[in-house]
Design an enzyme around this catalytic site. Sequence first.
Site, mmCIF file in Angstrom:
data_model
loop_
_atom_site.group_PDB
_atom_site.id
_atom_site.type_symbol
_atom_site.label_atom_id
_atom_site.label_comp_id
_atom_site.label_asym_id
_atom_site.label_seq_id
_atom_site.Cartn_x
_atom_site.Cartn_y
_atom_site.Cartn_z
ATOM 1 C CG ASP A 159 -28.942 -24.416 10.317
ATOM 2 O OD1 ASP A 159 -28.346 -23.608 9.393
ATOM 3 O OD2 ASP A 159 -30.079 -24.352 10.325
ATOM 4 C CD1 TRP A 194 -27.843 -21.434 5.892
ATOM 5 C CD2 TRP A 194 -26.350 -19.934 6.647
ATOM 6 N NE1 TRP A 194 -27.896 -21.579 7.302
ATOM 7 C CE2 TRP A 194 -27.014 -20.482 7.931
ATOM 8 C CE3 TRP A 194 -25.513 -18.920 7.206
ATOM 9 C CZ2 TRP A 194 -26.939 -20.408 9.046
ATOM 10 C CZ3 TRP A 194 -25.233 -18.556 8.509
ATOM 11 C CH2 TRP A 194 -26.028 -19.369 9.497
ATOM 12 N N GLY A 195 -24.138 -21.637 1.697
ATOM 13 C CA GLY A 195 -23.194 -21.372 0.582
ATOM 14 C C GLY A 195 -22.354 -20.363 0.731
ATOM 15 C CG ASP A 215 -32.848 -20.143 5.740
ATOM 16 O OD1 ASP A 215 -31.978 -20.926 5.390
ATOM 17 O OD2 ASP A 215 -33.205 -19.912 6.901
#
Length: 398
Positions: A159, A194-195, A215
């Site tokens: 993450d 998350w791009g 998300d």
Amino acid sequence: MRSALGSTAALAVIIAALLFAPPSARPDTPLDNGLALTPVLGWNDWNAFGCAVDDALIRETADAMVSSGMAAAGYEYVTIDDCWSLRTRDDDGDLVADPVRFPAGMKALADYVHGKGLKIGIYSSAGLTTCAGYPASLGHEVRDATLWASWGIDYLKYDNCGNTGGTPGEERFAAMRDALVATGRPIVFAVCNWGVDSVRVWGPSTGNSWRTTGDITDDWTTVMAILDAQPAWAARSRPGAWNDPDMLEVGNGLTDTEARAHFSLWALLNAPLLAGNDLRSMTEGTRTTLTNTEVVAVDQDWGGRQGTRIADHGDQEVWAKPMSDGSTAVVLLNRADTAATVSTTAGALGLPAAPAYSVRDLWAHTAEPSAGAVTAEVPAHGAAMVRVSTSTTRPGEL
């Protein structure tokens, strides 16, 4: 915001040419670890359970993946998300699995999952803390990768929380990539940033997959918003390196119709298909959706390019993906709150001129001949999914 592409024949020809042309040379090189040559199929606990994860849940989920038919359909990774460790490292600097939640330890749990013929994944973050505030792996990449390899871990979801020092994403994620490779154990590396931070550029050389957006949640509006972001990423995808629009919400808050559309579209996108529901108590409708092997086969097939949107008529859209056998997989999407007819043609899909075509419905598991029209009555918040190929059987012939 979505762009209105219109419906003229000339525009359809241009779009088809762009979609089905061979991929151009790309400046980046996929991560060469020999893994995820097709998108990963599996399960992750976060969407349904959040931090409520323990040894029993993972064992029971592995059991359910086998008994439900998901393993037979190709699913193999059972992944533990955030909250699995203690709040502090031990005196040696190692992460410690919570002994209350995982009393037998992670090695024993991995052995159990492997004994089912499955693989096991774990979670950390490229920061000082995970998203839930547990110790993460920035500055500890080699130590943590070595520990996970000793447990028998096969997959890492990594993450983007806890980066208080502002270190660039490319640097933080590359450090873990290199640490995983150095262990000598084959561990799929899923970049979850998350791009952001230009991952579109460095993602393919860093991870086996990389998130393209924030998300997902279990509502139609969010699923559609994530879908809208995907065409811009399509050219980055290829074997061993996949765009990841986030995990599946099939079996959570979506209706069965919405879930089937969601699953169809993620398969067309060559997305990692990671179920996020409770496999132990899923309905027959959910099980049938997740184990549709014809749809899974579209996800697992690489025809030279990820699927993308080729026509946008407001709430009705056409998405298409070239398949390796020369056919084209198609999703006819109806985003509206009422049923609608959605149509395209073989020509617009980039198929060669032919006396006839075969249109196979991947949900009804039936095929019909066509002179070139591809059309379906699609329910509200729903999708039809077909596979179109040239055929020698003309409409009306037996």
